[in-house]
Design a protein around this motif. Structure first.
Motif, mmCIF file in Angstrom:
data_model
loop_
_atom_site.group_PDB
_atom_site.id
_atom_site.type_symbol
_atom_site.label_atom_id
_atom_site.label_comp_id
_atom_site.label_asym_id
_atom_site.label_seq_id
_atom_site.Cartn_x
_atom_site.Cartn_y
_atom_site.Cartn_z
ATOM 1 N N GLU A 33 6.574 -26.693 6.552
ATOM 2 C CA GLU A 33 5.729 -27.146 5.446
ATOM 3 C C GLU A 33 4.278 -27.312 5.915
ATOM 4 N N ARG A 37 1.020 -25.168 4.551
ATOM 5 C CA ARG A 37 -0.174 -25.839 4.017
ATOM 6 C C ARG A 37 -1.433 -25.395 4.759
ATOM 7 N N LYS A 41 -4.574 -23.484 3.098
ATOM 8 C CA LYS A 41 -5.889 -24.119 3.234
ATOM 9 C C LYS A 41 -6.915 -23.140 3.816
#
Length: 68
Positions: A33, A37, A41
């Motif tokens: 996870e 992310r 980003k």
């Protein structure tokens, strides 16, 4: 290397990886996870993709492959 007894920062389950840069340990689920992310980003920050872009993903099945 993960210290014996290390727990995931998120769920407190046994950790599989230690990230000194983040001063944290993660289980497999939460490590993936975190990686997802960070990729999202970076894509957004550097405007790497637009809505109409086409993406080709190539995967090597060779023994020298480090990550998929």
């Amino acid at each position: 290397m993960v210290a014996v007894g290390s727990k995931c920062r998120v769920c407190k389950e046994p950790a599989i990886i230690d990230l000194p840069r983040h001063n944290a340990h993660f289980c497999a689920e939460h490590f993936l996870e975190l990686c997802r992310r960070q990729v999202v980003k970076a894509i957004e920050k550097f405007e790497m993709l637009t809505k109409d872009d086409r993406i080709l993903v190539a995967v090597s099945g060779g023994k020298d492959s480090l990550a998929v």
